[in-house]
Design a protein around this motif. Structure first.
Motif, mmCIF file in Angstrom:
data_model
loop_
_atom_site.group_PDB
_atom_site.id
_atom_site.type_symbol
_atom_site.label_atom_id
_atom_site.label_comp_id
_atom_site.label_asym_id
_atom_site.label_seq_id
_atom_site.Cartn_x
_atom_site.Cartn_y
_atom_site.Cartn_z
ATOM 1 N N LEU A 28 0.840 -1.205 0.000
ATOM 2 C CA LEU A 28 0.000 0.000 0.000
ATOM 3 C C LEU A 28 0.878 1.258 0.000
ATOM 4 O O LEU A 28 0.632 2.201 -0.753
ATOM 5 N N ARG A 35 1.938 6.613 -6.847
ATOM 6 C CA ARG A 35 0.879 7.514 -7.300
ATOM 7 C C ARG A 35 1.262 8.966 -7.111
ATOM 8 O O ARG A 35 1.090 9.780 -8.011
ATOM 9 N N PRO A 42 4.853 15.188 -14.326
ATOM 10 C CA PRO A 42 4.859 16.154 -15.441
ATOM 11 C C PRO A 42 5.432 17.508 -15.028
ATOM 12 O O PRO A 42 6.245 18.085 -15.752
ATOM 13 N N TYR A 131 0.684 22.010 -5.543
ATOM 14 C CA TYR A 131 0.481 21.528 -4.174
ATOM 15 C C TYR A 131 -0.315 22.512 -3.320
ATOM 16 O O TYR A 131 -1.241 22.137 -2.632
ATOM 17 N N PHE A 132 0.073 23.779 -3.344
ATOM 18 C CA PHE A 132 -0.466 24.707 -2.344
ATOM 19 C C PHE A 132 -1.354 25.801 -2.922
ATOM 20 O O PHE A 132 -1.803 26.670 -2.192
ATOM 21 N N ARG B 6 -1.761 15.841 -19.804
ATOM 22 C CA ARG B 6 -1.056 15.949 -18.530
ATOM 23 C C ARG B 6 0.395 16.356 -18.747
ATOM 24 O O ARG B 6 0.991 17.035 -17.938
ATOM 25 N N SER B 100 3.248 18.617 1.973
ATOM 26 C CA SER B 100 1.900 18.201 1.598
ATOM 27 C C SER B 100 1.429 17.023 2.455
ATOM 28 O O SER B 100 0.319 17.016 2.978
ATOM 29 N N ARG B 104 -1.613 16.850 5.199
ATOM 30 C CA ARG B 104 -2.646 15.832 5.058
ATOM 31 C C ARG B 104 -2.808 15.050 6.352
ATOM 32 O O ARG B 104 -3.886 14.623 6.718
ATOM 33 N N ARG B 172 -6.996 20.703 -0.132
ATOM 34 C CA ARG B 172 -6.374 20.479 -1.428
ATOM 35 C C ARG B 172 -5.412 19.288 -1.378
ATOM 36 O O ARG B 172 -5.309 18.525 -2.332
ATOM 37 N N GLN B 173 -4.704 19.131 -0.253
ATOM 38 C CA GLN B 173 -3.757 18.022 -0.126
ATOM 39 C C GLN B 173 -4.507 16.685 -0.156
ATOM 40 O O GLN B 173 -4.059 15.733 -0.756
ATOM 41 N N LEU B 176 -5.454 16.097 -3.715
ATOM 42 C CA LEU B 176 -4.328 15.603 -4.517
ATOM 43 C C LEU B 176 -4.178 14.113 -4.314
ATOM 44 O O LEU B 176 -3.978 13.355 -5.243
ATOM 45 N N ASP B 177 -4.311 13.705 -3.045
ATOM 46 C CA ASP B 177 -4.135 12.297 -2.714
ATOM 47 C C ASP B 177 -5.177 11.431 -3.396
ATOM 48 O O ASP B 177 -4.853 10.444 -4.040
ATOM 49 N N GLN B 179 -7.096 12.258 -5.873
ATOM 50 C CA GLN B 179 -7.027 12.408 -7.334
ATOM 51 C C GLN B 179 -6.062 11.381 -7.916
ATOM 52 O O GLN B 179 -6.337 10.725 -8.904
ATOM 53 N N PHE B 180 -4.924 11.235 -7.235
ATOM 54 C CA PHE B 180 -3.951 10.252 -7.695
ATOM 55 C C PHE B 180 -4.484 8.841 -7.485
ATOM 56 O O PHE B 180 -4.107 7.919 -8.170
ATOM 57 N N ALA B 181 -5.384 8.682 -6.496
ATOM 58 C CA ALA B 181 -5.898 7.359 -6.180
ATOM 59 C C ALA B 181 -6.999 6.940 -7.146
ATOM 60 O O ALA B 181 -7.406 5.800 -7.162
ATOM 61 N N HIS B 183 -7.237 6.110 -10.054
ATOM 62 C CA HIS B 183 -6.960 5.282 -11.219
ATOM 63 C C HIS B 183 -7.908 4.095 -11.227
ATOM 64 O O HIS B 183 -8.307 3.608 -10.177
ATOM 65 N N THR B 188 -5.250 -0.179 -6.873
ATOM 66 C CA THR B 188 -5.190 1.126 -6.230
ATOM 67 C C THR B 188 -6.507 1.456 -5.534
ATOM 68 O O THR B 188 -6.527 2.128 -4.528
ATOM 69 N N SER B 191 -6.351 -0.245 -2.283
ATOM 70 C CA SER B 191 -5.435 0.422 -1.378
ATOM 71 C C SER B 191 -6.048 1.730 -0.878
ATOM 72 O O SER B 191 -5.856 2.115 0.258
#
Lengths: 161, 200
Positions: A28, A35, A42, A131-132, B6, B100, B104, B172-173, B176-177, B179-181, B183, B188, B191
């Motif tokens: 995990l 991820r 990018p 990020y911020f 992207r 970040s 979180r 936002r943090q 982000l988390d 958003q990446f998850a 998929h 994932t 997880s």
């Protein structure tokens, strides 16, 4: 270099410990790690390409020639602008700063260059904003830019000639 | 978003680099060298940092972050942020994912800003190199002047941003988390379900 080796060792040991305790949790963790890395990749790639290009156009010798003999506020404005925009790794920046000093630049000019170089990142702003957010990024970089002059004045007073 | 969309920023930057190399062919080898060195630096520092971040995310409970670096953590929290930041290495951009993750997990906004500040200018490995190049008077006075500047700047940041904006940044943090998850692969997704409990 030593630091990088220590970092890889720490990550390796932590990973081995984690795997021994709980392989599922470790998987995990690695999934999360991948991820978040892939999510920001990018921005990283773009910024590194931008910095590589900027450093080529503004090579250390160009910078030395530009600010070598200037002093006073115009010199500080110029060095701080170079420092804020570019992102030069420490192993290039410090010898460059030494060259600037040797060429007759003032301590303040060099200190403001080092401070803005480290604290202000125009090139990395897109990544920071991801990020911020835009506002916090703008605020942090503006404050860091202004306060770099405060730090530089103190360094100038203590270490100035 | 499609992969092409992207990656439009790095693609544009690569095009810019190619244009510079065409206009200044004499500089092309230097450009390649600089870019390769930059990527080498990133790839030497970021993978272990992200692995450590992933492991901390899974193993260190949110309560620990709230207790030692949260809003009520006072001097201890700021001190921890300074220690982590100054022991760190690598460029400032490597600190963004660290800050970040801290946000979180419940660290205070002030402490996250102190970490960014300490990481940017108080790094010990950098300080040693600075001393070697520019002398102890220069490096020590810069280090000492920067410490209060960083604390003051972080304080100014929270004042100028205000509570609502700070909450939005912390949110936002999380975004982000997840958003990446988001998929589609099952791995994932599973997880992701595994750490839903970390949020209050």
């Amino acid at each position: 270099m030593h630091f990088t080796v220590a970092l890889w060792l720490a990550a390796g040991v932590a990973l081995a410990w984690s795997r021994a305790r709980d392989p599922g949790k470790t998987r995990l963790a690695l999934a999360k790690c991948w991820r978040s890395f892939e999510g920001i990749l990018p921005q990283f790639a773009g910024v590194l390409l931008l910095i590589g290009t900027a450093l080529t156009v503004l090579s250390p010798s160009t910078i030395s020639a530009l600010v070598g003999r200037r002093t006073g506020i115009p010199g500080m404005l110029l060095t701080s602008a170079v420092g804020a925009i570019t992102l030069i790794p420490g192993f290039i920046a410090f010898p460059l700063a030494k060259t600037l000093l040797d060429m007759g630049a003032g301590v303040q000019q060099v200190a403001v260059f080092i401070s803005t170089l480290m604290m202000v990142g125009v090139a990395t702003a897109p990544m920071e904003a991801r990020y911020f957010g835009k506002k916090a990024t703008l605020l942090r970089n503006t404050l860091a830019y202004i306060l770099s002059f405060v730090t530089a004045s103190i360094v100038g007073m203590v270490a100035g000639r | 978003m499609s992969p092409l969309a992207r990656y439009r920023f790095p693609i544009a930057m690569a095009a810019l680099a190619a244009a510079v190399a065409l206009v200044m062919p004499a500089k092309a080898p230097l450009l390649v060298r600089n870019t390769v060195a930059n990527f080498a630096e990133m790839l030497s520092v970021l993978p272990p940092i992200f692995v450590l971040l992933g492991l901390m995310d899974v193993w260190v409970p949110r309560e620990a972050f709230v207790k030692y670096m949260g809003d009520g953590s006072g001097v201890v929290g700021a001190l921890l942020a300074i220690i982590i930041g100054s022991l760190a290495g690598g460029p400032l951009y490597a600190a963004f994912p660290v800050a970040s993750m801290m946000l979180r997990k419940g660290a205070s906004f002030y402490n996250a800003m102190v970490l960014l500040g300490a990481w940017s200018t108080l790094k010990i490995p950098m300080f040693l190199f600075e001393t070697a190049s520019l002398g102890a008077r220069f490096s020590i006075s810069r280090w000492a002047a920067n410490l209060p500047v960083i604390l003051g700047m972080s304080w100014l940041m929270i004042r100028l941003l205000g509570p609502a904006e700070r909450t939005a940044i912390v949110e936002r943090q999380h975004g982000l988390d997840t958003q990446f998850a988001a998929h589609p692969e099952g791995r994932t997704r599973r997880s992701h379900a595994g750490y839903v409990g970390r949020r209050q």
